[in-house]
Design a protein around this motif. Structure first.
Motif, PDB file in Angstrom:
ATOM      1  N   ALA A  65      13.015   5.141  11.207  1.00 52.41           N
ATOM      2  CA  ALA A  65      13.648   5.120   9.799  1.00 52.41           C
ATOM      3  C   ALA A  65      14.043   3.924   9.020  1.00 52.41           C
ATOM      4  CB  ALA A  65      14.475   6.561   9.458  1.00 52.41           C
ATOM      5  N   GLY A  66      14.323   3.252  10.373  1.00 53.50           N
ATOM      6  CA  GLY A  66      14.655   1.776   9.824  1.00 53.50           C
ATOM      7  C   GLY A  66      13.838   0.730  10.037  1.00 53.50           C
ATOM      8  N   TYR A  67      12.932   1.258   9.954  1.00 54.20           N
ATOM      9  CA  TYR A  67      11.987   0.338   9.469  1.00 54.20           C
ATOM     10  C   TYR A  67      10.905   0.275   8.687  1.00 54.20           C
ATOM     11  CZ  TYR A  67      11.957  -2.047  13.813  1.00 54.20           C
ATOM     12  OH  TYR A  67      12.813  -2.993  15.524  1.00 54.20           O
ATOM     13  N   LEU A  68       9.852  -0.366   7.559  1.00 53.07           N
ATOM     14  CA  LEU A  68       9.246  -0.570   6.834  1.00 53.07           C
ATOM     15  C   LEU A  68       8.504   0.883   7.067  1.00 53.07           C
ATOM     16  CD1 LEU A  68       8.883  -1.383   3.463  1.00 53.07           C
ATOM     17  CD2 LEU A  68       7.684  -3.234   4.685  1.00 53.07           C
ATOM     18  N   GLN A  69       7.853   1.523   7.087  1.00 50.90           N
ATOM     19  CA  GLN A  69       6.481   2.213   7.168  1.00 50.90           C
ATOM     20  C   GLN A  69       5.173   1.764   5.930  1.00 50.90           C
ATOM     21  OE1 GLN A  69       8.138   6.096   6.973  1.00 50.90           O
ATOM     22  NE2 GLN A  69       9.229   5.709   8.767  1.00 50.90           N
ATOM     23  N   PRO A  70       4.254   1.754   7.664  1.00 50.10           N
ATOM     24  CA  PRO A  70       2.634   1.501   6.620  1.00 50.10           C
ATOM     25  C   PRO A  70       2.050   2.400   6.056  1.00 50.10           C
ATOM     26  CG  PRO A  70       2.603   1.506   8.886  1.00 50.10           C
ATOM     27  CD  PRO A  70       3.972   2.140   8.946  1.00 50.10           C
ATOM     28  N   ARG A  71       1.155   2.304   5.640  1.00 52.63           N
ATOM     29  CA  ARG A  71       0.767   3.064   4.607  1.00 52.63           C
ATOM     30  C   ARG A  71      -0.208   3.749   5.977  1.00 52.63           C
ATOM     31  NH1 ARG A  71      -4.423   0.706   1.411  1.00 52.63           N
ATOM     32  NH2 ARG A  71      -4.378   2.489   1.122  1.00 52.63           N
ATOM     33  N   VAL A 119       6.623   9.909  -5.197  1.00 53.29           N
ATOM     34  CA  VAL A 119       6.056   8.598  -4.232  1.00 53.29           C
ATOM     35  C   VAL A 119       5.147   8.086  -4.745  1.00 53.29           C
ATOM     36  CG1 VAL A 119       5.289   9.321  -2.031  1.00 53.29           C
ATOM     37  CG2 VAL A 119       6.970  10.685  -2.431  1.00 53.29           C
ATOM     38  N   PRO A 120       4.919   6.733  -3.976  1.00 55.14           N
ATOM     39  CA  PRO A 120       3.818   6.159  -4.659  1.00 55.14           C
ATOM     40  C   PRO A 120       1.837   6.628  -4.112  1.00 55.14           C
ATOM     41  CG  PRO A 120       5.160   4.519  -3.853  1.00 55.14           C
ATOM     42  CD  PRO A 120       5.345   6.136  -3.338  1.00 55.14           C
ATOM     43  N   ALA A 121       1.107   6.603  -4.982  1.00 56.59           N
ATOM     44  CA  ALA A 121       0.026   7.468  -4.217  1.00 56.59           C
ATOM     45  C   ALA A 121      -0.330   6.517  -2.860  1.00 56.59           C
ATOM     46  CB  ALA A 121      -1.048   7.120  -5.333  1.00 56.59           C
ATOM     47  N   GLU A 122      -0.150   5.698  -2.756  1.00 54.04           N
ATOM     48  CA  GLU A 122      -0.826   4.747  -1.685  1.00 54.04           C
ATOM     49  C   GLU A 122       0.086   4.774  -0.134  1.00 54.04           C
ATOM     50  OE1 GLU A 122       0.588   0.719  -2.727  1.00 54.04           O
ATOM     51  OE2 GLU A 122      -0.291  -0.061  -0.755  1.00 54.04           O
ATOM     52  N   LEU A 123       1.431   5.681  -0.615  1.00 55.50           N
ATOM     53  CA  LEU A 123       1.820   5.914   1.068  1.00 55.50           C
ATOM     54  C   LEU A 123       1.519   7.577   1.333  1.00 55.50           C
ATOM     55  CD1 LEU A 123       5.531   4.747   0.074  1.00 55.50           C
ATOM     56  CD2 LEU A 123       3.750   3.738   2.217  1.00 55.50           C
ATOM     57  N   VAL A 124       0.106   7.798   0.265  1.00 53.87           N
ATOM     58  CA  VAL A 124      -0.591   9.364   1.452  1.00 53.87           C
ATOM     59  C   VAL A 124      -1.925   9.333   1.264  1.00 53.87           C
ATOM     60  CG1 VAL A 124       1.231  10.591   0.290  1.00 53.87           C
ATOM     61  CG2 VAL A 124      -0.802  10.691  -1.475  1.00 53.87           C
ATOM     62  N   SER A 125      -2.693   7.679   0.827  1.00 52.17           N
ATOM     63  CA  SER A 125      -3.765   7.410   0.891  1.00 52.17           C
ATOM     64  C   SER A 125      -4.557   6.217   2.306  1.00 52.17           C
ATOM     65  CB  SER A 125      -3.794   6.432  -0.763  1.00 52.17           C
ATOM     66  OG  SER A 125      -3.746   7.377  -1.496  1.00 52.17           O
ATOM     67  N   ALA A 139       5.316   0.328  -3.164  1.00 52.94           N
ATOM     68  CA  ALA A 139       5.995   0.902  -2.470  1.00 52.94           C
ATOM     69  C   ALA A 139       6.477   0.092  -1.456  1.00 52.94           C
ATOM     70  CB  ALA A 139       3.702   1.191  -1.850  1.00 52.94           C
ATOM     71  N   ALA A 140       7.008  -0.468  -0.887  1.00 50.92           N
ATOM     72  CA  ALA A 140       7.827  -1.166  -0.014  1.00 50.92           C
ATOM     73  C   ALA A 140       9.361  -1.050  -0.033  1.00 50.92           C
ATOM     74  CB  ALA A 140       7.215  -2.684   0.193  1.00 50.92           C
ATOM     75  N   LEU A 141       9.752  -1.274  -1.741  1.00 52.83           N
ATOM     76  CA  LEU A 141      10.438  -1.379  -2.298  1.00 52.83           C
ATOM     77  C   LEU A 141      11.149   0.272  -2.000  1.00 52.83           C
ATOM     78  CD1 LEU A 141      10.269  -4.003  -4.869  1.00 52.83           C
ATOM     79  CD2 LEU A 141      11.980  -4.140  -3.116  1.00 52.83           C
ATOM     80  N   TRP A 142      10.151   0.770  -2.480  1.00 53.46           N
ATOM     81  CA  TRP A 142      10.212   2.492  -2.580  1.00 53.46           C
ATOM     82  C   TRP A 142      10.868   2.985  -1.207  1.00 53.46           C
ATOM     83  CZ3 TRP A 142       9.098   6.954   0.160  1.00 53.46           C
ATOM     84  CH2 TRP A 142       9.482   7.928  -0.806  1.00 53.46           C
ATOM     85  N   GLN A 143      10.703   2.564  -0.370  1.00 57.37           N
ATOM     86  CA  GLN A 143      11.299   2.984   1.091  1.00 57.37           C
ATOM     87  C   GLN A 143      12.504   2.032   1.057  1.00 57.37           C
ATOM     88  OE1 GLN A 143       8.743   2.573   4.509  1.00 57.37           O
ATOM     89  NE2 GLN A 143       7.320   2.646   2.828  1.00 57.37           N
ATOM     90  N   VAL A 144      13.189   1.303   0.291  1.00 57.03           N
ATOM     91  CA  VAL A 144      14.414   0.755   0.866  1.00 57.03           C
ATOM     92  C   VAL A 144      16.024   1.369   0.809  1.00 57.03           C
ATOM     93  CG1 VAL A 144      16.476  -0.701  -0.962  1.00 57.03           C
ATOM     94  CG2 VAL A 144      14.041  -1.523  -0.831  1.00 57.03           C
ATOM     95  N   PRO A 145      16.185   2.875  -0.175  1.00 51.12           N
ATOM     96  CA  PRO A 145      17.184   3.747  -0.034  1.00 51.12           C
ATOM     97  C   PRO A 145      16.506   4.097   1.608  1.00 51.12           C
ATOM     98  CG  PRO A 145      15.834   3.807  -1.774  1.00 51.12           C
ATOM     99  CD  PRO A 145      14.933   2.875  -0.819  1.00 51.12           C
ATOM    100  N   ARG A 146      16.407   4.802   1.972  1.00 52.27           N
ATOM    101  CA  ARG A 146      16.371   5.300   3.577  1.00 52.27           C
ATOM    102  C   ARG A 146      16.165   3.646   4.765  1.00 52.27           C
ATOM    103  NH1 ARG A 146      11.018   5.393   4.953  1.00 52.27           N
ATOM    104  NH2 ARG A 146      10.866   3.463   5.508  1.00 52.27           N
ATOM    105  N   ILE A 147      15.421   2.505   4.693  1.00 48.54           N
ATOM    106  CA  ILE A 147      15.804   1.948   5.618  1.00 48.54           C
ATOM    107  C   ILE A 147      17.551   1.249   5.368  1.00 48.54           C
ATOM    108  CG2 ILE A 147      15.368  -0.690   5.923  1.00 48.54           C
ATOM    109  CD1 ILE A 147      12.873  -0.278   4.472  1.00 48.54           C
ATOM    110  N   ALA A 148      18.232   1.028   4.485  1.00 53.54           N
ATOM    111  CA  ALA A 148      19.379   0.904   4.447  1.00 53.54           C
ATOM    112  C   ALA A 148      20.749   1.686   4.915  1.00 53.54           C
ATOM    113  CB  ALA A 148      19.458   0.979   2.908  1.00 53.54           C
ATOM    114  N   ARG A 149      19.885   3.214   4.448  1.00 51.07           N
ATOM    115  CA  ARG A 149      20.676   3.768   5.141  1.00 51.07           C
ATOM    116  C   ARG A 149      20.802   4.230   6.647  1.00 51.07           C
ATOM    117  NH1 ARG A 149      21.829  10.092   3.399  1.00 51.07           N
ATOM    118  NH2 ARG A 149      23.096   9.025   1.390  1.00 51.07           N
TER     119      ARG A 149
END
Lengths: 200, 574
Positions: A65-71, A119-125, A139-149
């Motif tokens: 959860a603490g890392y940015l996750q790829p496509r 959810v950005p479409a890229e993250l499920v493609s 798609a990267a910034l969308w994950q910020v709350p999870r990483i920060a928490r």
């Protein structure tokens, strides 16, 4: 007459085989290795202790959860197989594609309860190579709350790190702005230390 | 669709246009000039090569001898590559200790690279050694491209040469054309191009695969290899065979948007420049530009349609709750390229018979996937493969001139030479072999269990996968709706036949036409001559290409992509 041509065919085969089949790639390898040793051998990236942690060009399976996750990746059986690149090759009316996307979507929604917007479409493609090292900035910034928490830090600090890692278009017009997932994760570790071990 | 997306597309055409004259003029000097460029460097290598090969460069060949030389050389090429593949486990430069390639697959691959198709039924990372890649495959990337240029030159000579006592019935010398293409054009450009690619991040090494431990502690094995040297000629020679399975989508083959742009330009560079070379040979540049214009019109129509189609969401993801909508189809595309550069690449690679891909055509929207398929089925004449596009288009030119002649009721002539029954027969042979191959093989594969069991997608998309495979083979393109598992005995052998017939049974009529045209008398243009260098002719030529291609394949395309488009609109999945 035709005998001569046949003989010429045999000799030309051998000459071109040695010239462009062997000499050309070997000379290119030597010259490229001398001028661009870093790129020629895979653009490897090291952490602060000098350990090689991957190639800056190849996606890796970040799941914590603490890392940015790829496509999503269709390379190899488990994905992100850097010796088995592949897209999903699922067509636009494929039930398998719809099911896979729905499953990924469910997981992303669950893991990112505080994310803003859909959810950005890229993250499920799945990417074409299965090894796409980048995400779009959105798609990267969308994950910020999870990483920060997960890392117990303020969202704004994570956001700043991602924003400072945005690469613009080449020559201002070519391609798309993007964020390299591995480089962001290395920067996150550098600022906040390794994340806690808890995964999904 | 975004403004900056369109800017990239316009920039691409501007660069290709700007390169056409300088490269075309350079190639004219190389192939037809009195003195070849850089005699101190290239001239010495050229003469030395002739000595090694036992070739007398001053000797002209008639068309049967020319064709025989080409066929003999190609036949040996198949044999050598087959041999290297079968013996790779005992040959050097195999750090992964890969086993010998299976016989049917090895034959398919040898046929594929000899015919400039570069269809790949194998996964390179786990199938072929570095030696096989370099000497077995990239070798053909040079020679098959050079052979294509050679055939374009002979048909150009046939149409443009003024008959004289010296030339007689000869149409050039295959070995000279082959050696000059390689030494003056393909090899020097590839070398510097490869270095540029390495600067962008493309691999160039002979190391074994490298294992790394990620930040999360996971092990990952990275494939390595001499990629850039192969990548350069793969694009420049419109070959398209990827060093890796994902081809130019793989970040180690095509790491940046800049490398991607240069790769696209390099696909069109030689085919586009050859139109200028041709104009020069015809002593009327407008003849060359007319061909260029016809090709450009068809290409632009393709890219606009494809970009528009891919800017729509993937139909399979329609209506999923909490998913972002209205951003385009990203399945099978790379983030760094985006929609515009993916759509442009797919158009360019199928217009030219390149077949490299930077996005997965199988995952395009139905109409987006229709464009590459149709591009191939139009006969690979929209710029086309190096040389192959030129001679293909010239056959269509002959056909167009004939139709125009029928319409105005005059004996058709082109560049002052009469088009007669023999030429029309050869042109029709060329035009008919192509659909016959594609449609028969597709029909065969569709009705047998060993044909349909390879499908990765059901419904109309499955038909498209098979149709695409045989179109790609016959058109010597090499791209795929890659979900189809083509590594089965049936597909390996059927596609090998498809590729070999699609290459050589179409080259021979072109060479024969050169032979029958070369010593025809040239009559000066009169008031009744139909001009072949103006916009009216460009319009006619485009129509003929479209009518021949579209009418032939319309029924098959209707059952594949078109049905799928409507099914998708109705929310069906298969």
């Amino acid at each position: 007459m035709l005998r001569n041509e046949l003989l010429a065919a045999v000799r030309t085969t051998l000459v071109t085989l040695i010239g462009v089949g062997l000499a050309y790639p070997l000379v290119t390898t030597a010259v490229a290795g001398a001028i661009f040793p870093q790129q020629a051998s895979g653009s490897m990236v090291s952490d602060d202790y000098g350990n090689v942690v991957g190639s800056g060009l190849i996606a890796q399976p970040f799941a914590k959860a603490g890392y940015l996750q790829p496509r999503p990746s269709a390379a190899g059986e488990k994905g992100y197989d850097a010796a088995g690149s592949s897209g999903s090759n699922l067509g636009p009316t494929s039930k398998a594609l719809r099911d896979r996307a729905a499953k990924d979507l469910q997981r992303l929604i669950q893991e990112n309860p505080n994310a803003e917007g859909p959810v950005p479409a890229e993250l499920v493609s799945a990417s074409a190579s299965g090894l796409d090292p980048h995400l779009s900035p959105a798609a990267a910034l969308w994950q910020v709350p999870r990483i920060a928490r997960a890392r117990g830090v303020e969202e704004s600090r994570v956001r700043t790190i991602i924003e400072s890692n945005i690469e613009g278009r080449d020559l201002l017009v070519l391609g798309e702005p993007r964020v390299n997932v591995l480089l962001v994760n290395r920067a996150l570790d550098r600022h906040f230390g390794r994340p806690p071990l808890a995964t999904r | 669709m975004t403004a900056i997306g369109w800017v990239q597309i316009v920039l691409f055409f501007a660069v290709v246009l700007a390169l056409t004259k300088p490269l075309g003029a350079y190639m004219f000097r190389v192939f037809e000039g009195e003195r070849q460029p850089l005699p101190r460097v290239f001239g010495r290598i050229e003469r030395f090569t002739y000595r090694l090969c036992g070739v007398d460069p001053a000797q002209g060949q008639t068309w049967p001898v020319y064709a025989f030389s080409l066929l003999a050389f190609s036949f040996l090429g198949v044999l050598v590559t087959y041999g290297i593949e079968r013996l790779q486990h005992v040959l050097p430069l195999n750090p992964q200790h890969l086993a010998a390639v299976e016989p049917a697959l090895a034959f398919n691959t040898a046929a594929s690279f000899t015919t400039n198709t570069n269809w790949q039924a194998y996964v390179p990372e786990t199938t072929v050694s570095y030696l096989t890649q370099m000497a077995g495959l990239a070798w053909h990337n040079f020679t098959s491209a050079a052979a294509g240029i050679a055939v374009a030159l002979v048909i150009a000579r046939g149409l443009t040469r003024k008959a004289g006592p010296l030339a007689g019935k000869t149409i050039g010398n295959f070995w000279v054309d082959l050696v000059r293409s390689t030494i003056y054009v393909l090899l020097p450009i590839s070398f510097f191009y490869a270095l540029f690619l390495v600067s962008q991040g493309v691999l160039q090494n002979l190391l074994p695969y490298r294992e790394v431990t990620t930040l999360e502690g996971v092990k990952q094995v990275l494939a390595m290899g001499p990629v850039a040297s192969q990548e350069a000629i793969k694009m420049l020679g419109t070959n398209g065979g990827g060093f890796f399975n994902a081809n130019s989508a793989h970040p180690f083959e095509n790491p940046t948007p800049l490398s991607n742009f240069v790769q696209m330009v390099s696909i069109f560079a030689i085919p586009s420049a050859l139109t200028w070379t041709y104009g020069r040979m015809a002593r009327d540049q407008r003849q060359g530009w007319a061909l260029w214009a016809a090709m450009a019109v068809l290409c632009i129509a393709g890219v606009v349609t494809l970009y528009w189609a891919e800017a729509h969401d993937n139909p399979a993801l329609h209506g999923l709750a909490q998913l972002q909508q209205g951003c385009g189809n990203f399945e099978g595309k790379e983030t760094r390229f985006g929609l515009s550069a993916s759509a442009l690449f797919a158009t360019v690679t199928t217009d030219a018979s390149c077949g490299a891909v930077n996005a997965m055509h199988d995952s395009f929207t139905p109409l987006g996937g229709l464009v590459p398929l149709l591009n191939i089925q139009l006969g690979e004449v929209i710029f086309g493969g190096v040389g192959a596009g030129m001679y293909g288009m010239l056959i269509f030119v002959v056909l167009t001139v004939f139709i125009a002649g029928l319409m105005v009721g005059r004996t058709p002539e082109y560049l002052g030479k009469k088009i007669e029954a023999r030429e029309m027969k050869l042109a029709m042979l060329y035009v008919l072999i192509f659909p016959l191959l594609i449609l028969s093989f597709t029909a065969w594969a569709l009705v047998v269990p060993y044909g349909v069991s390879s499908l990765n997608n059901a419904g109309p998309h499955g038909l498209s996968e098979i149709l695409y495979a045989f179109s790609s083979g016959a058109g010597n393109n090499g791209s795929a709706f890659a979900g189809l598992n083509a590594n089965t005995p049936f597909y390996n052998l059927a596609l090998a036949a498809d590729m070999l017939v699609g290459r050589f049974l179409m080259m021979i009529p072109a060479i024969a036409m050169a032979g029958s045209m070369v010593d025809k008398k040239v009559t000066p243009a009169g008031p009744g001559t139909f001009p072949t260098n103006g916009s009216l002719f460009v319009g006619l030529l485009v129509s003929v290409v479209l009518i021949v291609g579209a009418l032939t394949f319309f029924p098959a395309l209707s059952l594949g992509p078109v049905v799928e488009h409507f099914a998708a609109g109705a929310g069906r999945v298969f």
